[in-house]
Design an enzyme around this catalytic site. Sequence first.
Site: not given
Ligand SMILES: [Zn+2]
Length: 143
Positions: A49, A77, A80
């Site tokens: 990402e 996550c 990101c």
């Molecule tokens: Zn990430």
Amino acid sequence: MDRALREARLAAERGEVPIGAVIVGPDGAILAAAGNRTEEMRDPTAHAEMLVIRAAAAQLGAPRLVDCDLHVTLEPCPMCAQAISFARIRRLYWGAADPKGGGIEHGPRIFDQPTCHHKPELYPGIAEAEAGELLRAFFRERR
Ligand SMILES: [Zn+2]
């Protein structure tokens, strides 16, 4: 999402965790596509990402990706998710859920925090089975 899955498969072939991402611009054309490169770049932030956000921003010559959509094979996550918010991504599509490392429906739930000033439209579970199987196969082989 097909292109994101392809990037995830390519990442696996490089020995990276198989996660792929694509950014589609306002005109529907792909602006950037990438898979994880944390090992290759020796960069803990080189998640798929992050790489597509950087590449798309460079291509547009702007720090905000207005009217752009991001497709990624796994729930982003927390890092990101925050970058996606900073980038002003319009719609976020993802494949498999990530109860251990995800930051949207799990963990810190970045977009639900009062410190988060832009929340994209969320479309989880796109091609979930394929995206999940890629990850499971990768970690099976490694054990
Ligand atoms: Zn990430």
